[in-house]
Design an enzyme around this catalytic site. Structure first.
Site, short mmCIF file in Angstrom:
data_model
loop_
_atom_site.label_atom_id
_atom_site.label_comp_id
_atom_site.label_asym_id
_atom_site.label_seq_id
_atom_site.Cartn_x
_atom_site.Cartn_y
_atom_site.Cartn_z
N ASP A 80 35.34 52.25 21.18
CA ASP A 80 36.20 51.53 22.12
C ASP A 80 37.50 51.14 21.41
OD1 ASP A 80 37.07 50.34 24.43
OD2 ASP A 80 35.64 48.68 24.39
N LYS A 81 38.41 50.60 22.21
CA LYS A 81 39.71 50.12 21.73
C LYS A 81 39.99 48.80 22.45
CE LYS A 81 44.19 49.92 23.39
NZ LYS A 81 44.59 49.45 24.75
N HIS A 82 40.69 47.90 21.75
CA HIS A 82 41.08 46.62 22.35
C HIS A 82 42.53 46.34 22.01
CE1 HIS A 82 40.89 42.47 23.77
NE2 HIS A 82 41.55 42.15 22.67
N SER A 83 43.28 45.85 23.01
CA SER A 83 44.67 45.46 22.80
C SER A 83 44.81 43.96 22.94
CB SER A 83 45.58 46.16 23.82
OG SER A 83 46.89 45.63 23.77
N THR A 120 44.11 45.14 32.65
CA THR A 120 43.58 46.46 33.02
C THR A 120 42.78 46.39 34.31
OG1 THR A 120 43.52 47.14 30.71
CG2 THR A 120 42.14 48.37 32.23
N ARG A 168 38.76 25.65 24.87
CA ARG A 168 39.93 25.86 24.01
C ARG A 168 41.22 25.86 24.81
NH1 ARG A 168 39.04 31.36 21.81
NH2 ARG A 168 41.08 31.06 20.84
N SER A 183 36.28 35.34 19.56
CA SER A 183 36.32 35.53 21.02
C SER A 183 36.47 37.00 21.37
CB SER A 183 37.47 34.73 21.61
OG SER A 183 37.56 34.92 23.01
N LYS A 187 32.70 39.81 22.46
CA LYS A 187 32.56 40.61 23.68
C LYS A 187 32.48 42.10 23.36
CE LYS A 187 36.26 38.74 25.64
NZ LYS A 187 36.61 37.52 24.92
N LYS A 188 33.30 42.55 22.42
CA LYS A 188 33.29 43.96 22.07
C LYS A 188 31.98 44.36 21.38
CE LYS A 188 37.15 45.46 23.70
NZ LYS A 188 37.13 46.50 24.77
#
Length: 437
Positions: A80-83, A120, A168, A183, A187-188
């Site tokens: 996967d990828k996260h931005s 997204t 937070r 955080s 999730k990832k």
């Protein structure tokens, strides 16, 4: 150990053990730890930070607060990828099907718009019928049969993170690197990944506007993710102008489909997407090096296989089967589309990118409050990249708006967000640096 003792130790600057972090997060999940205690620990972490092992323990405890997906029945590498978020940043929409076309399984759990940045999930909801919260069985079946699925976070994944983040958000502790790291990664990691690539944005359209701060966050994410057992790297990328030539929801889906059809060749967007695809293929072990991996990704794009994967994913998750071929049938247009005109001749030399994101929200394409409805039709497209030479009266972009008054205001706003100078600007590189374990 009582929760208040854990808070006291961190307030005093002492490192927390894996066991006491796990107990505290278990209390967050079952409600035995109060909101005040969560806020107190978050503030203590904000002031005193966390060591790498502490942040790993926090991430794993938050991951294990809910379900952790198991993909052992899929014979593809799980990646996967996260931005960290930007404006016109629709990379995930094209990257997931390209990576899947190259042999990866991509269970991509994405989010909605945050602040001035687009989401997204909001973009995908422009597609009629697309289900962003499918059943676990449909999610798993789509990943297995198609190769990728882009969905939202379910309540069963990292529920401790959802509660901690809400606290937070109202206690001025959002901008803590250990808490941001835990955080994002909880999730990832709950998605059962074997490898992860991070896109850490920096610039006037990113949450991190300073390069040193972006590198600090990227290193924390990479070190903690690898410490948690997921092979991870990060690319720090420029966000001093919109990445795509569109910013909004339906307009970015249209941009995605044009990209997958080969109509965005040679753009910053193509360079970034192919770089991340190559990074994913190398980290997962499918390709030996980045040049070979980028060639493979480019073939998946140019051959039309990636476009086919995107169409199959959309259909599997409830959308139309012919979205790629007949997108204009399904993407609802805005009632008013108006050009934005250059007020003088010269070179587009700078852009207030955050302002572009806020202008999309003002058009109705984002949220000022969590319960706001989104107008998926509105936004900007045909945005020219920085460095472009223009004459007075040239079109530098278009506004998509719900009515003529909103279009006029947005056109004036967008024109003011760009600086036109007599000389061509020195532009930042697309990718500033790569960080690995």
């Amino acid at each position: 150990m009582l929760p208040q003792e854990t808070i006291l130790r961190k307030r005093s600057g002492e490192p927390l053990t894996r066991e006491e972090i796990a107990r505290f997060i278990a209390g967050v999940t079952d409600g035995s730890v109060s909101e005040g205690q969560v806020a107190a620990l978050a503030m203590a972490i904000w002031f005193n930070g966390m060591m790498r092992d502490e942040t790993v323990a926090l991430t794993l405890a938050m991951r294990d607060s809910g379900d952790v997906l198991d993909w052992s029945d899929i014979d593809r590498p799980i990646a996967d990828k996260h931005s960290t978020g930007g404006v016109g940043d629709n990379v995930s929409l094209m990257l997931a099907p390209i990576a899947a076309a190259c042999g990866l399984a991509v269970p991509m759990i994405s989010g909605r718009g945050l602040g001035h940045t687009g989401g997204t999930l909001d973009k995908l909801e422009s597609i009629p019928g697309y289900t962003i919260m499918p059943s676990a069985d449909l999610f798993r079946r789509t990943v297995k049969d198609v190769g990728c699925a882009i969905i939202g976070q379910t309540t069963a994944l990292a529920p401790a993170d959802k509660r901690i983040y809400a606290i937070r958000d109202v206690t001025a502790t959002v901008d803590s690197v250990p808490l941001i790291t835990a955080s994002i990664l909880s999730k990832k990691l709950a998605a059962g990944l074997q490898s992860l690539v991070l896109d850490v944005k920096v610039g006037n359209g990113a949450f991190m506007t300073d390069a040193a701060e972006a590198e600090t966050l990227a290193r924390s994410l990479v070190e903690v993710a690898n410490g948690a057992g997921v092979t991870t790297s990060a690319l720090i990328t420029d966000m001093n102008q919109p990445l795509a030539d569109a910013a909004g929801n339906a307009v970015e889906i249209a941009n995605c489909l044009a990209f997958l059809k080969g109509e965005k060749a040679g753009t910053r967007l193509e360079r970034i997407v192919l770089a991340f695809a190559a990074e994913m293929l190398v980290l997962s072990g499918l390709e030996p090096n980045r040049p070979a991996a980028e060639i493979q990704a480019a073939k998946a794009l140019s051959s039309g296989v990636a476009a086919d994967v995107f169409g199959r994913m959309v259909h599997a998750l409830g959308g139309p089967a012919d979205i790629v071929e007949r997108s204009q049938t399904y993407l609802q247009p805005a009632p008013v589309i108006r050009p934005v005109i250059a007020t003088q001749a010269g070179y587009l030399s700078a852009c207030d990118t955050r302002g572009v994101g806020l202008a999309v929200i003002e058009l109705g394409g984002g949220r000022s409050r969590p319960d706001d409805a989104i107008d998926h039709r509105v936004g900007f497209d045909r945005l020219l990249p920085l460095g472009t030479k223009v004459e007075k009266g040239d079109e530098i972009g278009r506004v998509h708006a719900a009515d003529a008054d909103a279009a006029a205001r947005a056109a004036e706003r967008l024109a003011a967000l760009y600086t036109i100078a007599p000389e061509a600007p020195a532009l930042s590189p697309d990718i500033l640096t790569r960080i690995s374990a």
